[in-house]
Write a protein that holds these residues in place. Structure first.
Motif, PDB file in Angstrom:
ATOM      1  N   UNK A   1       9.265   3.963  -6.584  1.00 19.04           N
ATOM      2  CA  UNK A   1       9.615   3.255  -7.815  1.00 19.04           C
ATOM      3  C   UNK A   1       8.774   3.801  -8.962  1.00 19.04           C
ATOM      4  N   UNK A   2       8.909   3.174 -10.123  1.00 15.38           N
ATOM      5  CA  UNK A   2       8.113   3.601 -11.267  1.00 15.38           C
ATOM      6  C   UNK A   2       8.622   4.895 -11.876  1.00 15.38           C
ATOM      7  N   UNK A   3       7.955   5.342 -12.920  1.00 16.29           N
ATOM      8  CA  UNK A   3       8.414   6.504 -13.676  1.00 16.29           C
ATOM      9  C   UNK A   3       8.382   7.791 -12.868  1.00 16.29           C
ATOM     10  N   UNK A   4       7.469   7.914 -11.902  1.00 18.98           N
ATOM     11  CA  UNK A   4       7.432   9.150 -11.110  1.00 18.98           C
ATOM     12  C   UNK A   4       8.654   9.297 -10.214  1.00 18.98           C
ATOM     13  N   UNK A   5       9.459   8.249 -10.100  1.00 14.41           N
ATOM     14  CA  UNK A   5      10.650   8.305  -9.247  1.00 14.41           C
ATOM     15  C   UNK A   5      11.892   8.741 -10.008  1.00 14.41           C
ATOM     16  N   UNK A   6      11.770   8.985 -11.322  1.00 19.48           N
ATOM     17  CA  UNK A   6      12.924   9.353 -12.143  1.00 19.48           C
ATOM     18  C   UNK A   6      12.775  10.794 -12.605  1.00 19.48           C
ATOM     19  N   UNK A   7      13.571  11.723 -12.084  1.00 21.20           N
ATOM     20  CA  UNK A   7      13.465  13.127 -12.494  1.00 21.20           C
ATOM     21  C   UNK A   7      13.600  13.282 -14.009  1.00 21.20           C
ATOM     22  N   UNK A   8      12.683  14.059 -14.584  1.00 21.72           N
ATOM     23  CA  UNK A   8      12.719  14.329 -16.009  1.00 21.72           C
ATOM     24  C   UNK A   8      11.931  13.366 -16.860  1.00 21.72           C
ATOM     25  N   UNK A   9      11.431  12.282 -16.268  1.00 23.93           N
ATOM     26  CA  UNK A   9      10.715  11.271 -17.041  1.00 23.93           C
ATOM     27  C   UNK A   9       9.212  11.522 -16.942  1.00 23.93           C
ATOM     28  N   UNK A  10       8.513  11.569 -18.083  1.00 29.93           N
ATOM     29  CA  UNK A  10       7.052  11.698 -18.004  1.00 29.93           C
ATOM     30  C   UNK A  10       6.445  10.429 -17.420  1.00 29.93           C
ATOM     31  N   UNK A  11       5.250  10.546 -16.894  1.00 24.75           N
ATOM     32  CA  UNK A  11       4.624   9.388 -16.244  1.00 24.75           C
ATOM     33  C   UNK A  11       3.137   9.631 -16.085  1.00 24.75           C
ATOM     34  N   UNK A  12       2.400   8.549 -15.856  1.00 16.47           N
ATOM     35  CA  UNK A  12       1.054   8.715 -15.351  1.00 16.47           C
ATOM     36  C   UNK A  12       1.161   9.353 -13.967  1.00 16.47           C
ATOM     37  N   UNK A  13       0.260  10.247 -13.599  1.00 14.25           N
ATOM     38  CA  UNK A  13       0.341  10.871 -12.271  1.00 14.25           C
ATOM     39  C   UNK A  13      -0.139   9.921 -11.177  1.00 14.25           C
ATOM     40  N   UNK A  14       0.491   8.759 -11.140  1.00 11.24           N
ATOM     41  CA  UNK A  14       0.170   7.719 -10.163  1.00 11.24           C
ATOM     42  C   UNK A  14       1.470   7.309  -9.486  1.00 11.24           C
ATOM     43  N   UNK A  15       1.540   7.443  -8.183  1.00 11.60           N
ATOM     44  CA  UNK A  15       2.752   7.080  -7.453  1.00 11.60           C
ATOM     45  C   UNK A  15       2.841   5.575  -7.291  1.00 11.60           C
ATOM     46  N   UNK A  16       3.990   5.019  -7.585  1.00 12.38           N
ATOM     47  CA  UNK A  16       4.267   3.618  -7.307  1.00 12.38           C
ATOM     48  C   UNK A  16       5.251   3.558  -6.147  1.00 12.38           C
ATOM     49  N   UNK A  17       4.809   2.975  -5.061  1.00 14.61           N
ATOM     50  CA  UNK A  17       5.656   2.779  -3.894  1.00 14.61           C
ATOM     51  C   UNK A  17       5.832   1.288  -3.656  1.00 14.61           C
ATOM     52  N   UNK A  18       6.986   0.922  -3.145  1.00 12.92           N
ATOM     53  CA  UNK A  18       7.264  -0.472  -2.820  1.00 12.92           C
ATOM     54  C   UNK A  18       7.462  -0.574  -1.315  1.00 12.92           C
ATOM     55  N   UNK A  19       6.614  -1.368  -0.683  1.00 10.00           N
ATOM     56  CA  UNK A  19       6.700  -1.609   0.748  1.00 10.00           C
ATOM     57  C   UNK A  19       7.326  -2.983   0.979  1.00 10.00           C
ATOM     58  N   UNK A  20       8.439  -3.017   1.674  1.00 12.10           N
ATOM     59  CA  UNK A  20       9.106  -4.275   2.017  1.00 12.10           C
ATOM     60  C   UNK A  20       8.778  -4.629   3.460  1.00 12.10           C
ATOM     61  N   UNK A  21       8.265  -5.832   3.655  1.00 10.50           N
ATOM     62  CA  UNK A  21       7.927  -6.320   4.996  1.00 10.50           C
ATOM     63  C   UNK A  21       8.476  -7.736   5.156  1.00 10.50           C
ATOM     64  N   UNK A  22       8.556  -8.247   6.374  1.00  8.37           N
ATOM     65  CA  UNK A  22       9.081  -9.607   6.541  1.00  8.37           C
ATOM     66  C   UNK A  22       8.273 -10.662   5.810  1.00  8.37           C
ATOM     67  N   UNK A  23       6.942 -10.533   5.810  1.00  7.65           N
ATOM     68  CA  UNK A  23       6.099 -11.553   5.200  1.00  7.65           C
ATOM     69  C   UNK A  23       4.828 -10.913   4.642  1.00  7.65           C
ATOM     70  N   UNK A  24       4.761 -10.642   3.330  1.00  7.04           N
ATOM     71  CA  UNK A  24       3.550 -10.048   2.755  1.00  7.04           C
ATOM     72  C   UNK A  24       2.297 -10.891   2.975  1.00  7.04           C
ATOM     73  N   UNK A  25       2.462 -12.203   3.146  1.00  5.44           N
ATOM     74  CA  UNK A  25       1.295 -13.056   3.368  1.00  5.44           C
ATOM     75  C   UNK A  25       0.640 -12.787   4.713  1.00  5.44           C
ATOM     76  N   UNK A  26       1.384 -12.207   5.641  1.00 10.38           N
ATOM     77  CA  UNK A  26       0.818 -11.831   6.929  1.00 10.38           C
ATOM     78  C   UNK A  26       0.131 -10.476   6.783  1.00 10.38           C
ATOM     79  N   UNK A  27      -1.004 -10.481   6.124  1.00  9.97           N
ATOM     80  CA  UNK A  27      -1.694  -9.238   5.804  1.00  9.97           C
ATOM     81  C   UNK A  27      -2.161  -8.491   7.045  1.00  9.97           C
ATOM     82  N   UNK A  28      -2.437  -9.218   8.110  1.00  9.11           N
ATOM     83  CA  UNK A  28      -2.883  -8.562   9.341  1.00  9.11           C
ATOM     84  C   UNK A  28      -1.823  -7.640   9.921  1.00  9.11           C
TER      85      UNK A  28
END
Length: 229
Positions: free
Chosen positions: A70-97
C-alpha cells in the motif's frame, strides 16, 4: 494482548488529541520534527515489497494472513518517501502473540497499538533492501474497511493517469507547505522564540505522531493522517 475497546473506529469520533496520539505508542515515542522528503519513483519498490512479503509469509505460516503493498511506493510513477507501507491482514490483530514474536527475527517491532481503530497495530523495521530506508507493517483484521479503502484507492491511482498526476501535485504541495513550516520554526528559534502550533498539526517542539504513514488519499479520517507520518 486482548483489546478492551471496540476494534472498529466509531463513526463521528472526535479527532485524536495529542495525548491519545502519544498513548498509542508501545514505547516512548520518537521525535518526528524533520521535514518530509519525497524520492522519485523507484522501480525496485515492488521488488522490495515482494521479497519482504515472502519472508513474512514464511514466518507466519500456518497463520491465515495476507500481505498487501500500500502507500505511495505501491503506485508506479508516483514519488514517495523511500519507506514501504505493507498491510498485514490477520484474523485478530489483538492476538499479538500470533504474529509479533514470529516477525521479530525479521527486525519488525511493534511500535503502535490502536485498539479502538480497527484493532490497528503497526510494526516497524528495516526492509533489508537497498531501495527502501524502512518499512511500516500495518496490521488489520479480515474484512476491514480501512484496508479495502487503501487498496481501492491504490488500484484507482494505478489505473488513472490523470488522478495520479493530481496526487503527485498534491504531494508536492504538502511537502512545500511542511518545508515552509520548518523554515518559519527555524527562523523563530534563531530569534529566540519558542515553539508554537503550526498548520496541519505540526508543532515546533516536535510533537510525536504515531506511525510513519502519510495517507495517499484525501478521504475521511484526516486526523489519522496526522497521526501517522
Amino acid at each position: 494482548m486482548p483489546d478492551q475497546q471496540p476494534s472498529a473506529r466509531p463513526e463521528g469520533r472526535a479527532p485524536m488529541t495529542d495525548q491519545e496520539i502519544e498513548a498509542a505508542y508501545v514505547a516512548a515515542p520518537p521525535r518526528l520534527d524533520g521535514p518530509v522528503t519525497l524520492a522519485p519513483y523507484d522501480p525496485r519498490w515492488p521488488e522490495a515489497y515482494a521479497a519482504l512479503a515472502a519472508r513474512i509469509g514464511e514466518r507466519l505460516a500456518p497463520l491465515a494472513h495476507r500481505v498487501d503493498h500500500a502507500g505511495s511506493t505501491s503506485v508506479p510513477g508516483l514519488p514517495a518517501k523511500p519507506v514501504l507501507d505493507l498491510v498485514l491482514t490477520v484474523p485478530d490483530p489483538a492476538d499479538e502473540d500470533a504474529y509479533v514474536p514470529a516477525l521479530a527475527p525479521l527486525g519488525l517491532r511493534l511500535v503502535i497499538r490502536e485498539p479502538d481503530w480497527y484493532a490497528h497495530r503497526l510494526l516497524r523495521g528495516a526492509p533489508a533492501h537497498p531501495a527502501a530506508d524502512a518499512v511500516n507493517l500495518h496490521v488489520f483484521p479480515e474484512d476491514c474497511p480501512e484496508t479495502a479503502r487503501m487498496l481501492r484507492f491504490r488500484g484507482h491511482l494505478r489505473a488513472d493517469g490523470a488522478d495520479r498526476d493530481r496526487q503527485r501535485a498534491r504531494q508536492a504541495r504538502a511537502v512545500r507547505a511542511e518545508l515552509d513550516v520548518h523554515a518559519a520554526i527555524s527562523g523563530r528559534e534563531e530569534r529566540g522564540g519558542g515553539g508554537h502550533p503550526a498548520p496541519g498539526g505540526v508543532r515546533a517542539e516536535g510533537l510525536t505522531r504515531p506511525g510513519g504513514w502519510v495517507r495517499m488519499c484525501p478521504e475521511p479520517d484526516s486526523n489519522r493522517n496526522r497521526a501517522r507520518r
